[in-house]
Design a protein around this motif. Structure first.
Motif, mmCIF file in Angstrom:
data_model
loop_
_atom_site.group_PDB
_atom_site.id
_atom_site.type_symbol
_atom_site.label_atom_id
_atom_site.label_comp_id
_atom_site.label_asym_id
_atom_site.label_seq_id
_atom_site.Cartn_x
_atom_site.Cartn_y
_atom_site.Cartn_z
ATOM 1 N N THR A 192 -94.180 -11.604 -12.532
ATOM 2 C CA THR A 192 -93.644 -12.785 -11.875
ATOM 3 C C THR A 192 -93.019 -13.693 -12.924
ATOM 4 O O THR A 192 -93.620 -13.941 -13.976
ATOM 5 C CB THR A 192 -94.750 -13.554 -11.128
ATOM 6 N N LEU A 193 -91.835 -14.179 -12.632
ATOM 7 C CA LEU A 193 -91.132 -15.050 -13.565
ATOM 8 C C LEU A 193 -91.721 -16.453 -13.494
ATOM 9 O O LEU A 193 -91.919 -16.993 -12.405
ATOM 10 C CB LEU A 193 -89.647 -15.080 -13.212
ATOM 11 N N SER A 194 -92.029 -17.019 -14.641
ATOM 12 C CA SER A 194 -92.577 -18.365 -14.652
ATOM 13 C C SER A 194 -91.567 -19.348 -14.077
ATOM 14 O O SER A 194 -90.345 -19.151 -14.178
ATOM 15 C CB SER A 194 -92.963 -18.781 -16.071
ATOM 16 N N THR A 195 -92.081 -20.416 -13.482
ATOM 17 C CA THR A 195 -91.202 -21.400 -12.836
ATOM 18 C C THR A 195 -90.262 -22.040 -13.857
ATOM 19 O O THR A 195 -89.073 -22.252 -13.575
ATOM 20 C CB THR A 195 -92.046 -22.487 -12.146
ATOM 21 N N GLU A 196 -90.760 -22.308 -15.037
ATOM 22 C CA GLU A 196 -89.939 -22.931 -16.077
ATOM 23 C C GLU A 196 -88.775 -22.038 -16.479
ATOM 24 O O GLU A 196 -87.620 -22.481 -16.559
ATOM 25 C CB GLU A 196 -90.812 -23.254 -17.292
ATOM 26 N N TRP A 217 -83.849 -28.037 -4.776
ATOM 27 C CA TRP A 217 -84.753 -26.911 -4.983
ATOM 28 C C TRP A 217 -85.530 -27.079 -6.295
ATOM 29 O O TRP A 217 -86.743 -26.853 -6.340
ATOM 30 C CB TRP A 217 -83.954 -25.619 -4.971
ATOM 31 N N PHE A 218 -84.861 -27.507 -7.351
ATOM 32 C CA PHE A 218 -85.527 -27.755 -8.628
ATOM 33 C C PHE A 218 -86.546 -28.892 -8.504
ATOM 34 O O PHE A 218 -87.640 -28.825 -9.075
ATOM 35 C CB PHE A 218 -84.497 -28.090 -9.711
ATOM 36 N N ARG A 219 -86.180 -29.929 -7.780
ATOM 37 C CA ARG A 219 -87.097 -31.054 -7.601
ATOM 38 C C ARG A 219 -88.363 -30.608 -6.879
ATOM 39 O O ARG A 219 -89.478 -31.020 -7.246
ATOM 40 C CB ARG A 219 -86.397 -32.163 -6.815
ATOM 41 N N PHE A 220 -88.209 -29.758 -5.881
ATOM 42 C CA PHE A 220 -89.364 -29.243 -5.155
ATOM 43 C C PHE A 220 -90.279 -28.435 -6.069
ATOM 44 O O PHE A 220 -91.519 -28.582 -6.046
ATOM 45 C CB PHE A 220 -88.887 -28.389 -3.980
ATOM 46 N N LEU A 221 -89.698 -27.581 -6.903
ATOM 47 C CA LEU A 221 -90.499 -26.747 -7.805
ATOM 48 C C LEU A 221 -91.201 -27.591 -8.874
ATOM 49 O O LEU A 221 -92.361 -27.315 -9.232
ATOM 50 C CB LEU A 221 -89.609 -25.695 -8.478
ATOM 51 N N GLU A 222 -90.545 -28.591 -9.393
ATOM 52 C CA GLU A 222 -91.122 -29.407 -10.450
ATOM 53 C C GLU A 222 -92.214 -30.336 -9.931
ATOM 54 O O GLU A 222 -93.146 -30.668 -10.678
ATOM 55 C CB GLU A 222 -90.019 -30.213 -11.131
ATOM 56 N N ARG A 223 -92.122 -30.745 -8.681
ATOM 57 C CA ARG A 223 -93.133 -31.647 -8.124
ATOM 58 C C ARG A 223 -94.370 -30.910 -7.632
ATOM 59 O O ARG A 223 -95.386 -31.548 -7.357
ATOM 60 C CB ARG A 223 -92.521 -32.455 -6.968
ATOM 61 N N HIS A 224 -94.279 -29.608 -7.528
ATOM 62 C CA HIS A 224 -95.422 -28.821 -7.085
ATOM 63 C C HIS A 224 -95.883 -27.945 -8.252
ATOM 64 O O HIS A 224 -95.402 -26.822 -8.439
ATOM 65 C CB HIS A 224 -95.074 -27.963 -5.861
ATOM 66 N N SER A 226 -98.527 -26.477 -8.624
ATOM 67 C CA SER A 226 -99.274 -25.286 -8.212
ATOM 68 C C SER A 226 -98.392 -24.041 -8.154
ATOM 69 O O SER A 226 -98.901 -22.910 -8.175
ATOM 70 C CB SER A 226 -99.915 -25.523 -6.841
ATOM 71 N N ILE A 227 -97.071 -24.252 -8.087
ATOM 72 C CA ILE A 227 -96.143 -23.115 -8.080
ATOM 73 C C ILE A 227 -95.889 -22.721 -9.526
ATOM 74 O O ILE A 227 -95.088 -23.347 -10.231
ATOM 75 C CB ILE A 227 -94.819 -23.484 -7.367
ATOM 76 N N SER A 260 -92.151 -17.038 1.877
ATOM 77 C CA SER A 260 -92.981 -18.190 2.248
ATOM 78 C C SER A 260 -92.660 -19.414 1.400
ATOM 79 O O SER A 260 -92.770 -20.553 1.878
ATOM 80 C CB SER A 260 -94.464 -17.840 2.111
ATOM 81 N N LEU A 261 -92.246 -19.208 0.157
ATOM 82 C CA LEU A 261 -91.916 -20.347 -0.701
ATOM 83 C C LEU A 261 -90.701 -21.097 -0.182
ATOM 84 O O LEU A 261 -90.621 -22.334 -0.294
ATOM 85 C CB LEU A 261 -91.673 -19.858 -2.133
ATOM 86 N N LEU A 262 -89.758 -20.403 0.418
ATOM 87 C CA LEU A 262 -88.599 -21.067 1.022
ATOM 88 C C LEU A 262 -89.008 -21.794 2.296
ATOM 89 O O LEU A 262 -88.449 -22.859 2.609
ATOM 90 C CB LEU A 262 -87.504 -20.042 1.305
#
Length: 281
Positions: A192-196, A217-224, A226-227, A260-262
Motif C-alpha cells: 500500500t502506498l503511503s498517503t504522503e 481530495w488532498f485536504r481530506f487526506l491530510e485532515r484524516h 487515520s488514513i 470505500s475511501l471515495l
C-alpha cells in the motif's frame, strides 16, 4: 501590200475522244472496291538503328543499387547508437553498474530539469524502470533506443513528443497506473502506498492537467490522519472519479463500485457543504 503583213490568227485544234477510245480506257483500268471494303495498306516498318551506334557516345552506367530493408536500416541505426548510449550510461553509473539517486540528480542537471519534474517521471515510464531512484543498464539502454535518443541533446529534443504522447487519454491511463507500482517499490514488500508519497505522486502526475477536485481530495487526506495508506484500487479509480464526477459531487452514485475511501470523501465533502450552508443562514 497591206494584205502581205496582216497578222495570221492562230488556229486551235480540239481533241474530241471517240466512244471507242473511252471504252478502251475503261476496260484497261482496274476495278476498285468501295472505300469501306478496301484493305488498309500495311504500316511502314520503322527504320532500325543499331543500339551500339545510339549509346556508343555514353559510358556504361553503374548498376542501380537496391534500397536497404527498413528493418536492416533500423537495426544498423540501433547498432550505431548503442555505443553512444552505453557511453552516456557510463557517465552516471555507480560501482554496482546502475544509476542511483546521485547519478539521476546529475543526469537531470545535465538535462536541465529537476528530479521531481513531470518529464522525468515520463522518462522513467518510457525506460520501464522498476524502482524509483534507479536506472539499470538494461533499462537505460532500451529506454534510449525506444525514444531514439543517444545523447543529452537528443533526449532533450524528445521532450515535446513525450509530453504530447501522454496527452492521449488511453496512454495517460496506462502511465497513471504504472506510476503507482513505480512508487510502491520504494520499500521492499510494500503493498500500500503511503498517503504522503501518494500525495506527492498525484501532484507530479496531474501537474500538466490538474483536476479541480484534487485540492479538496488532498485536504481530506491530510485532515484524516487515520488514513495511512492508499490501496491500488483507490489509486486506479481516482482517475475515472475525476473524469466522471462533477465538482459539486451531485452525480456521485454510491451504488456503483467505487472504493470505500471515495465514499468517505464524498460524505465528508457533503457534510462540510451542509455546514457551510447552515452558517450562512
Amino acid at each position: 501590200m497591206g494584205q502581205c503583213f496582216r497578222k495570221q490568227e492562230p488556229t486551235t485544234t480540239y481533241y474530241k475522244p471517240t466512244r471507242a477510245t473511252v471504252d478502251a480506257s475503261i476496260a484497261k483500268a482496274p476495278i476498285q472496291p468501295p472505300l469501306h471494303l478496301r484493305t488498309p495498306p500495311p504500316p511502314a516498318r520503322p527504320t532500325q538503328m543499331s543500339t551500339s551506334r545510339i549509346f556508343s557516345q555514353y559510358s556504361k552506367l553503374p548498376p542501380i543499387r537496391k534500397p536497404h530493408n527498413n528493418n536492416d536500416t533500423k537495426r544498423l541505426s540501433l547498432e550505431c547508437s548503442e555505443g553512444q548510449v552505453t557511453a552516456l550510461f557510463d557517465l552516471y553509473k555507480n560501482d554496482e553498474d546502475c544509476i542511483d539517486e546521485e547519478g539521476i540528480v546529475k543526469f537531470c542537471n545535465d538535462l536541465g530539469v529537476k528530479p521531481d519534474d513531470f518529464i522525468v517521471l515520463v522518462l522513467a515510464w518510457k525506460f520501464n524502470a522498476e524502482l524509483m531512484g534507479r536506472f539499470t543498464r538494461a533499462e537505460f539502454i532500451s529506454g534510449c533506443k525506444a525514444i531514439q535518443a543517444h545523447s543529452i541533446k537528443w533526449i532533450q529534443s524528445k521532450f515535446p513528443l513525450l509530453l504530447a504522447e501522454v496527452q492521449n487519454r488511453q496512454t495517460f491511463k496506462e502511465f497513471y497506473r504504472w506510476s503507482y507500482k513505480f512508487c510502491l517499490t520504494v520499500e521492499p514488500g510494500q503493498r500500500t502506498l503511503s498517503t504522503e508519497v501518494a500525495i506527492q505522486m498525484w501532484t507530479i502526475v496531474f501537474s500538466q492537467r490538474e483536476p479541480p477536485i484534487l485540492p479538496r481530495w488532498f485536504r481530506f487526506l491530510e485532515r484524516h490522519e487515520s488514513i495511512r495508506g492508499i490501496p491500488k484500487d483507490t489509486w486506479d479509480m481516482f482517475l475515472p472519479f475525476t473524469e466522471q464526477v462533477r465538482l459539486d459531487l451531485t452525480n456521485y452514485d454510491e451504488s456503483e463500485a467505487w472504493p470505500s475511501l471515495l465514499d468517505d470523501f464524498v460524505e465528508y465533502e457533503t457534510d462540510l457543504h451542509n455546514q457551510n450552508l447552515q452558517m450562512q443562514q
